[in-house]
Scaffold this active site. Structure first.
Site, mmCIF file in Angstrom:
data_model
loop_
_atom_site.group_PDB
_atom_site.id
_atom_site.type_symbol
_atom_site.label_atom_id
_atom_site.label_comp_id
_atom_site.label_asym_id
_atom_site.label_seq_id
_atom_site.Cartn_x
_atom_site.Cartn_y
_atom_site.Cartn_z
ATOM 1 N N HIS A 1 0.848 -1.199 0.000
ATOM 2 C CA HIS A 1 0.000 0.000 0.000
ATOM 3 C C HIS A 1 0.885 1.250 0.000
ATOM 4 O O HIS A 1 1.826 1.342 0.794
ATOM 5 C CB HIS A 1 -0.913 -0.010 1.232
ATOM 6 C CG HIS A 1 -1.882 1.130 1.224
ATOM 7 N ND1 HIS A 1 -2.976 1.165 0.382
ATOM 8 C CD2 HIS A 1 -1.909 2.288 1.920
ATOM 9 C CE1 HIS A 1 -3.627 2.297 0.564
ATOM 10 N NE2 HIS A 1 -3.013 2.994 1.493
ATOM 11 N N ASP B 1 -7.475 -2.051 3.839
ATOM 12 C CA ASP B 1 -6.099 -1.749 4.270
ATOM 13 C C ASP B 1 -5.953 -1.717 5.792
ATOM 14 O O ASP B 1 -5.247 -0.872 6.344
ATOM 15 C CB ASP B 1 -5.622 -0.417 3.635
ATOM 16 C CG ASP B 1 -5.679 -0.468 2.120
ATOM 17 O OD1 ASP B 1 -5.322 -1.517 1.565
ATOM 18 O OD2 ASP B 1 -6.099 0.522 1.496
HETATM 19 C C1 GAR Z 1 1.559 0.644 -6.012
HETATM 20 O O1 GAR Z 1 1.979 1.849 -5.445
HETATM 21 C C2 GAR Z 1 0.656 -0.098 -5.047
HETATM 22 O O2 GAR Z 1 0.996 0.058 -3.722
HETATM 23 C C3 GAR Z 1 -0.645 0.577 -5.326
HETATM 24 O O3 GAR Z 1 -0.700 0.655 -6.713
HETATM 25 C C4 GAR Z 1 0.624 0.877 -7.205
HETATM 26 C C5 GAR Z 1 0.863 -0.086 -8.325
HETATM 27 O O4 GAR Z 1 1.931 0.358 -9.109
HETATM 28 N N1 GAR Z 1 -1.724 -0.177 -4.757
HETATM 29 C C6 GAR Z 1 -2.824 0.372 -4.320
HETATM 30 O O5 GAR Z 1 -3.064 1.564 -4.379
HETATM 31 C C7 GAR Z 1 -3.810 -0.622 -3.750
HETATM 32 N N2 GAR Z 1 -4.981 0.026 -3.295
HETATM 33 P P1 GAR Z 1 2.496 -0.532 -10.302
HETATM 34 O O6 GAR Z 1 1.289 -1.016 -11.136
HETATM 35 O O7 GAR Z 1 3.378 0.388 -11.068
HETATM 36 O O8 GAR Z 1 3.220 -1.680 -9.685
#
Ligand code: GAR
Length: 194
Positions: free
Chosen positions: A108, A144
């Site tokens: 997160h 979360d």
């Molecule tokens: C990451 O920062 C992850 O923590 C977040 O999405 C991004 C994915 O990045 N997750 C959330 O917000 C879950 N609610 P990526 O697709 O570049 O790996």
């Protein structure tokens, strides 16, 4: 080697970093499949490493519990030790949590319990805080709210936008996730049920 299934909903840059580290031997895990709820570009990272992919969509107005069962069945085919939600933007239903937790992790982009939810980075920037962070949790039935396994602060700096700070947060997320998975592999035991 831990057998890991990773779920994504987007570009999967954290997935790519995880796969690269597994290939370099710095994370003692084998990613046995990568799944998504939509056919996203991030699945290409798995294809690059010849890792099986699957897409299990939740249609709008669809039955969330039935979707959770289908998604869980796709995952279970690969007999993972660990399932990681890495930018997976769907809440998973309780039966799914029961099936895989506590070996069900989520990364997160905030210092939980600060800024839970789908827009954690935007919420932190709009709140005008000077620091936010990154957290790895065990998934539970809340948004979360699960047990925190690792977290670290990330400072906001002058001129930061949602995207600039998010990129720095992701670097920390990758390190935290690698540490947690190394620790799980070392323990040779599952996370204790609470
Ligand atoms: C990451 O920062 C992850 O923590 C977040 O999405 C991004 C994915 O990045 N997750 C959330 O917000 C879950 N609610 P990526 O697709 O570049 O790996």
């Amino acid at each position: 080697m831990l057998r890991v299934v990773i779920l994504i909903s987007g570009q999967g840059s954290n997935l790519r970093a995880f796969l690269d580290s597994c290939a370099e031997g710095t994370i003692p895990a084998t990613v046995v499949a990568v799944g998504a709820d939509v056919d996203v570009s991030g699945l290409d990272h798995a294809r690059h490493y010849d890792i099986p992919t699957f897409v299990e969509p939740l249609e709008s107005g669809g039955d969330r519990d039935a979707w959770g069962t289908r998604l869980g069945d796709r995952i279970a085919e690969f007999t993972p030790d660990l399932v990681i939600l890495s930018g997976f933007q769907r809440l998973v239903p309780p039966a799914f949590v029961r099936r895989f937790a506590p070996m069900l992790l989520n990364t997160h982009p905030a210092y939980l319990p600060e800024f839970p939810g789908a827009h954690a980075v935007r919420d932190a920037v709009e709140a005008g805080v000077t620091e936010t962070g990154a957290t790895v949790i065990v998934v539970d039935n809340g948004v979360d709210t699960g047990p925190i396994l690792a977290q670290r602060r990330v400072s906001l700096i002058d001129g930061d936008t949602e995207s600039t700070v998010h990129e720095r947060i992701k670097i920390v997320e990758r390190e935290l996730l690698a540490d947690v998975v190394r620790d799980l592999a070392d323990r040779e035991t599952a996370i204790e049920e609470n």
